[in-house]
Design a protein around this motif. Structure first.
Motif, PDB file in Angstrom:
ATOM      1  N   ARG A  41     -20.250 -41.379  18.295  1.00 57.15           N
ATOM      2  CA  ARG A  41     -20.791 -40.112  17.751  1.00 57.15           C
ATOM      3  C   ARG A  41     -20.566 -40.360  16.327  1.00 57.15           C
ATOM      4  NH1 ARG A  41     -19.476 -34.558  19.571  1.00 57.15           N
ATOM      5  NH2 ARG A  41     -19.657 -33.421  17.526  1.00 57.15           N
ATOM      6  N   GLU A  45     -22.880 -39.707  12.815  1.00 55.50           N
ATOM      7  CA  GLU A  45     -22.485 -38.838  11.632  1.00 55.50           C
ATOM      8  C   GLU A  45     -22.353 -39.566  10.534  1.00 55.50           C
ATOM      9  OE1 GLU A  45     -19.196 -37.016  13.683  1.00 55.50           O
ATOM     10  OE2 GLU A  45     -20.354 -35.365  14.546  1.00 55.50           O
ATOM     11  N   LEU A  73     -31.194 -39.552  15.688  1.00 54.73           N
ATOM     12  CA  LEU A  73     -30.315 -38.603  15.690  1.00 54.73           C
ATOM     13  C   LEU A  73     -29.836 -38.504  14.264  1.00 54.73           C
ATOM     14  CD1 LEU A  73     -27.924 -38.839  18.576  1.00 54.73           C
ATOM     15  CD2 LEU A  73     -29.948 -37.610  18.635  1.00 54.73           C
ATOM     16  N   LEU A  77     -30.288 -34.885  12.450  1.00 57.67           N
ATOM     17  CA  LEU A  77     -29.404 -33.996  11.874  1.00 57.67           C
ATOM     18  C   LEU A  77     -29.698 -33.824  10.246  1.00 57.67           C
ATOM     19  CD1 LEU A  77     -26.136 -35.731  13.290  1.00 57.67           C
ATOM     20  CD2 LEU A  77     -27.321 -33.490  14.020  1.00 57.67           C
ATOM     21  N   LEU A  84     -24.649 -31.750  16.143  1.00 55.16           N
ATOM     22  CA  LEU A  84     -24.837 -32.818  17.163  1.00 55.16           C
ATOM     23  C   LEU A  84     -24.773 -32.260  18.410  1.00 55.16           C
ATOM     24  CD1 LEU A  84     -26.214 -35.325  17.794  1.00 55.16           C
ATOM     25  CD2 LEU A  84     -23.957 -36.580  17.645  1.00 55.16           C
ATOM     26  N   TRP A  88     -27.100 -31.835  22.841  1.00 53.62           N
ATOM     27  CA  TRP A  88     -26.707 -32.539  23.772  1.00 53.62           C
ATOM     28  C   TRP A  88     -27.580 -32.193  25.067  1.00 53.62           C
ATOM     29  CZ3 TRP A  88     -25.083 -36.828  22.083  1.00 53.62           C
ATOM     30  CH2 TRP A  88     -23.977 -37.007  21.268  1.00 53.62           C
ATOM     31  N   ALA A  93     -32.491 -30.039  21.746  1.00 54.71           N
ATOM     32  CA  ALA A  93     -32.549 -30.253  20.281  1.00 54.71           C
ATOM     33  C   ALA A  93     -33.614 -29.315  19.686  1.00 54.71           C
ATOM     34  CB  ALA A  93     -32.907 -31.626  20.132  1.00 54.71           C
TER      35      ALA A  93
END
Length: 353
Positions: A41, A45, A73, A77, A84, A88, A93
């Motif tokens: 994760r 980010e 992703l 973002l 985020l 999930w 989304a």
């Protein structure tokens, strides 16, 4: 432009031509090359933060499935103002997202055509985002980019693609349909006919092209009819012990299929000759499915992949925890053609150990 890749791909020089072309076109490019296998994760980010700081207007994912998953992703973002955690699961989304281009350098995940992204979160749990929003605007398949792929990686990613096609064809998902099964079968024809050549003769451009196309078709198949217990049981292997995803799939594949074939042999008998043209035709679905599973196991051995969980350093006392982890993958287990309980998962791991 945010260019997402990994240090291995960059070190091989595979990105050089693309980056040079983008520079000639006057694009300002920020390269994020810290993607790891089974990306965390925090990696997603960090990629998004680099893109945000640079004020990018688009994202390119260049590499294997991990790089493409991170790119998907990151584009999401960077394009929306939601965290985020809000994305999930299936269909959660929300956009917009930035323009997205995906370029695979392996023939395995099919991530360049799937609405899925899988990352590792706390406690080695695999978590996914499933949404049409993260399908790319453009996917570029160039077999030249796969020529430098080492034999073991070619083998593992090729088996991964075959698993996608096999599980899509047998998926219990309501969206399993004639088109997804057609895609799965054509994928298996291409992959089964060319995987040995691609591993033995890595410079064979015809075999490489067939593998890349087969992996893409398998991706389209399971994007419609999602994968099931093979992936659910493979995820704890990768999440806990950092075993490459294709190897994780290969380790449990024959054991999960033997479990399923007791209930639905027809699902595997129907595709046996697609993957292995040499298999004799028979009206006995159970015998045909068994021959198919044994051929898959033999293929894995012949390609030099590890055969037992213990071969990749997994201790026997980890099997109970792995079975518990596998049962968390409800998104996948509901697609298995035979219901699978924790005791079944534990027995499959035992057989694979």
């Amino acid at each position: 432009m945010l260019f997402v890749t990994d240090r291995g791909v960059r070190g091989l020089g595979l990105c050089d031509a693309a980056l040079a072309d983008m520079a000639r076109a006057g694009l300002r490019v920020s390269v994020f090359d810290a993607v790891e296998a089974d990306p965390a994760r925090g990696t997603v980010e960090a990629a998004a933060e680099l893109g945000r700081a640079a004020g990018v207007s688009g994202v390119v994912g260049f590499g294997g499935g991990s790089s493409m998953d991170v790119a998907k992703l990151a584009a999401l973002l960077l394009g929306c103002d939601r965290p985020l955690d809000a994305a999930w699961g299936v269909g959660r989304a929300r956009g917009p997202r930035l323009p997205l281009v995906l370029v695979p350098t392996t023939a395995g995940t099919g991530s360049e055509v799937t609405p899925l992204s899988i990352v590792t979160v706390e406690n080695a749990e695999k978590r996914g985002v499933s949404s049409p929003l993260i399908l790319p605007d453009l996917a570029v398949l160039d077999p030249v980019l796969t020529l430098g792929l080492p034999g073991p990686v070619t083998a593992a990613t090729g088996i991964d693609a075959m698993v996608h096609a096999i599980e899509a064809h047998a998926s219990a998902n309501a969206n399993n349909n004639p088109l997804s099964r057609m895609l799965a079968r054509e994928a298996l024809r291409l992959l089964g006919a060319h995987i040995r050549t691609a591993v033995a003769r890595p410079g064979d451009i015809e075999a490489r092209g067939a593998m890349l196309l087969g992996a893409m078709l398998a991706g389209q198949a399971f994007a419609n009819a999602p994968v099931a217990a093979v992936h659910a049981l493979a995820y704890p292997i990768g999440g806990r012990f950092h075993v490459p995803h294709g190897v994780s799939n290969a380790l449990v594949l024959p054991h999960v299929l033997r479990f399923n074939a007791l209930r639905v042999p027809e699902a595997y008998a129907a595709i046996a000759a697609d993957a292995f043209a040499e298999l004799p035709a028979t009206a006995d679905a159970q015998a045909c499915a068994a021959a198919f599973i044994e051929a898959l196991a033999a293929l894995s051995r012949d390609l030099g992949l590890p055969q037992r969980l213990r071969d990749v350093g997994i201790p026997h006392d980890a099997l109970d925890a792995m079975a518990a982890d596998a049962m968390l993958q409800t998104r996948l287990l509901v697609n298995n053609p035979r219901p699978l309980e924790k005791a079944d998962a534990r027995a499959i791991y035992e057989a694979a150990w």
